[in-house]
Design a protein around this motif. Structure first.
Motif, PDB file in Angstrom:
ATOM      1  N   ASP A   1       0.918  -1.088   0.015  1.00 46.37           N
ATOM      2  CA  ASP A   1      -0.094  -0.113   0.005  1.00 46.37           C
ATOM      3  C   ASP A   1       0.832   1.413   0.065  1.00 46.37           C
ATOM      4  O   ASP A   1       0.610   2.303  -0.683  1.00 46.37           O
ATOM      5  N   LEU A   2       1.898   1.281   0.882  1.00 47.31           N
ATOM      6  CA  LEU A   2       2.727   2.515   0.830  1.00 47.31           C
ATOM      7  C   LEU A   2       3.409   2.624  -0.375  1.00 47.31           C
ATOM      8  O   LEU A   2       3.387   3.942  -1.048  1.00 47.31           O
ATOM      9  N   GLU A   3       4.117   1.665  -0.899  1.00 50.01           N
ATOM     10  CA  GLU A   3       4.555   1.754  -2.418  1.00 50.01           C
ATOM     11  C   GLU A   3       3.653   2.203  -3.427  1.00 50.01           C
ATOM     12  O   GLU A   3       3.852   3.137  -4.178  1.00 50.01           O
ATOM     13  N   TRP A   4       2.478   1.715  -3.485  1.00 48.67           N
ATOM     14  CA  TRP A   4       1.270   2.184  -4.494  1.00 48.67           C
ATOM     15  C   TRP A   4       1.141   3.524  -4.294  1.00 48.67           C
ATOM     16  O   TRP A   4       0.836   4.347  -5.359  1.00 48.67           O
ATOM     17  N   LEU A   5       1.028   3.943  -3.050  1.00 51.52           N
ATOM     18  CA  LEU A   5       0.696   5.510  -2.781  1.00 51.52           C
ATOM     19  C   LEU A   5       2.186   6.514  -3.042  1.00 51.52           C
ATOM     20  O   LEU A   5       1.937   7.450  -3.058  1.00 51.52           O
TER      21      LEU A   5
ATOM     22  N   SER B   1      -0.225  13.854  -6.531  1.00 53.34           N
ATOM     23  CA  SER B   1       0.749  12.695  -6.094  1.00 53.34           C
ATOM     24  C   SER B   1       1.188  13.216  -4.731  1.00 53.34           C
ATOM     25  O   SER B   1       1.339  14.336  -4.427  1.00 53.34           O
ATOM     26  N   ALA B   2       2.110  12.212  -4.064  1.00 50.94           N
ATOM     27  CA  ALA B   2       2.519  12.638  -2.777  1.00 50.94           C
ATOM     28  C   ALA B   2       3.634  13.791  -2.918  1.00 50.94           C
ATOM     29  O   ALA B   2       3.677  14.606  -1.949  1.00 50.94           O
ATOM     30  N   ARG B   3       4.510  13.513  -4.005  1.00 52.61           N
ATOM     31  CA  ARG B   3       5.358  14.590  -4.235  1.00 52.61           C
ATOM     32  C   ARG B   3       5.001  15.807  -4.356  1.00 52.61           C
ATOM     33  O   ARG B   3       5.761  16.787  -3.914  1.00 52.61           O
ATOM     34  N   GLU B   4       4.054  15.997  -5.300  1.00 54.40           N
ATOM     35  CA  GLU B   4       3.140  17.241  -5.626  1.00 54.40           C
ATOM     36  C   GLU B   4       2.749  18.032  -4.105  1.00 54.40           C
ATOM     37  O   GLU B   4       2.586  19.279  -4.077  1.00 54.40           O
ATOM     38  N   LEU B   5       2.384  17.242  -3.256  1.00 48.83           N
ATOM     39  CA  LEU B   5       2.152  18.034  -1.722  1.00 48.83           C
ATOM     40  C   LEU B   5       3.102  18.301  -1.108  1.00 48.83           C
ATOM     41  O   LEU B   5       2.905  19.200  -0.266  1.00 48.83           O
ATOM     42  N   VAL B   6       4.401  18.135  -1.356  1.00 45.58           N
ATOM     43  CA  VAL B   6       5.499  18.328  -0.611  1.00 45.58           C
ATOM     44  C   VAL B   6       5.753  19.898  -0.400  1.00 45.58           C
ATOM     45  O   VAL B   6       6.018  20.503   0.670  1.00 45.58           O
TER      46      VAL B   6
END
Ligand code: GLU
Length: 312
Positions: free
Chosen positions: A62-66, A291-296
């Motif tokens: 799940d973490l990899e998928w996210l 995406s997670a990256r875009e939220l950083v």
């Protein structure tokens, strides 16, 4: 680098990751990445009855998928018994750990005005002075907390100041551990280290500097602070985030299939859709897929919503 920042996510593999867990993972990950720090993953699989390897695999998946990556090797608490034994031996040497032979029923009977805390009735300190071994029974081990053994709860004037700490979300928090919890278990009768002991040892030995986790663990922090002091460990910064709630007022639970990451994936949700929703629930963004990256880039702990979110 903004100095050393090391966060962590420490799930228990007792089911598939649900949205509440994974929101803590996302916020902890964003915080670490926004600070150009490291983010560790630790599997809290101490309880052999409740933890299953298949759920550990599910956490990785799940973490990899996210897109929530982690640094360095993954610690598994089930493999770290010797490390916890060493810490308990150190506490024993300094007079802060002792064997306890009491059964639950005996503790309940012994407490003159039983006050039920998070770990059951407040332990009245019966075995502090040695206790009496019982044939055929293994002892548990307790941590001798700061302050006097619990006094009759009817006399509030004797309340101690308690442990004070500053939580980055809740501000100043204090808890009188001696009165509200008592000497708590650090090793269970079956020989397994308790959550409180293991989490303190692992956070310290992994060099964790910043702990972000659910608000349900705010009340464990004073106990963990005492253990850190007794073991000579530094105390990390803490941020306890509000929980995701169900419409019926209960905490989002693992058993609800549709509230797991795996369940939503099966329903056709993309990782970006899940992340956008988690971010919006946390006060970060409008809910559009992301995406997670875009939220950083725009993340800061100050922006994280401070009240519980009801998930419909
Ligand atoms: N293993 C705990 C849980 O899944 C979290 C422990 C922690 O973050 O300190 O609730």
């Amino acid at each position: 680098m903004t100095g050393s920042f090391r966060g962590r996510f420490a799930p228990s593999p007792t089911g598939r990751l649900h949205l509440g867990n994974v929101r803590s993972a996302l916020l902890g990950w964003l915080w670490a990445r926004a600070e150009q720090g490291e983010f560790l993953l630790r599997i809290e699989d101490l309880d052999p009855e409740r933890c299953k390897p298949v759920f550990t695999d599910g956490i990785f998946e799940d973490l990899e998928w996210l897109g929530l990556d982690w640094d360095g090797p993954v610690l598994k608490q089930s493999e770290r018994g010797a490390v916890y034994d060493e810490a308990i031996a150190k506490l024993e040497t300094s007079g802060r750990a002792y064997r306890c032979w009491c059964s639950r029923a005996e503790i309940a009977r012994a407490a003159s005005a039983p006050h039920v805390g998070e770990e059951g009735p407040v332990y009245p300190g019966t075995c502090r002075a040695g206790g009496s071994p019982k044939a055929g029974r293994q002892p548990s081990w307790r941590f001798l907390v700061e302050g006097e053994p619990v006094l009759p709860a009817s006399d509030p004037s004797t309340a101690l100041e308690g442990v004070r700490f500053t939580d980055l979300i809740h501000g100043e928090v204090s808890q009188d551990v001696a009165r509200e919890v008592g000497d708590f278990i650090i090793r269970r009768i079956d020989g397994v280290a308790s959550y409180q002991l293991a989490v303190v040892v692992d956070d310290a030995l992994s060099g964790v500097t910043h702990v972000l986790r659910g608000e349900d663990l705010l009340s464990s922090t004073a106990r963990q602070n005492q253990l850190q002091r007794a073991l000579g460990y530094p105390t990390p910064e803490y941020a306890h985030v509000p929980l995701l709630m169900q419409a019926d007022g209960k905490r989002l639970a693992k058993r609800d299939g549709a509230s797991t990451v795996a369940g939503l994936r099966e329903l056709g949700w993309s990782a970006e859709k899940v992340l956008g929703q988690l971010a919006a629930w946390s006060g970060l963004g409008d809910g559009a897929p992301v995406s997670a990256r875009e939220l950083v880039g725009s993340f800061s702990l100050e922006r994280v919503k401070r009240t519980a979110t009801v998930v419909e």
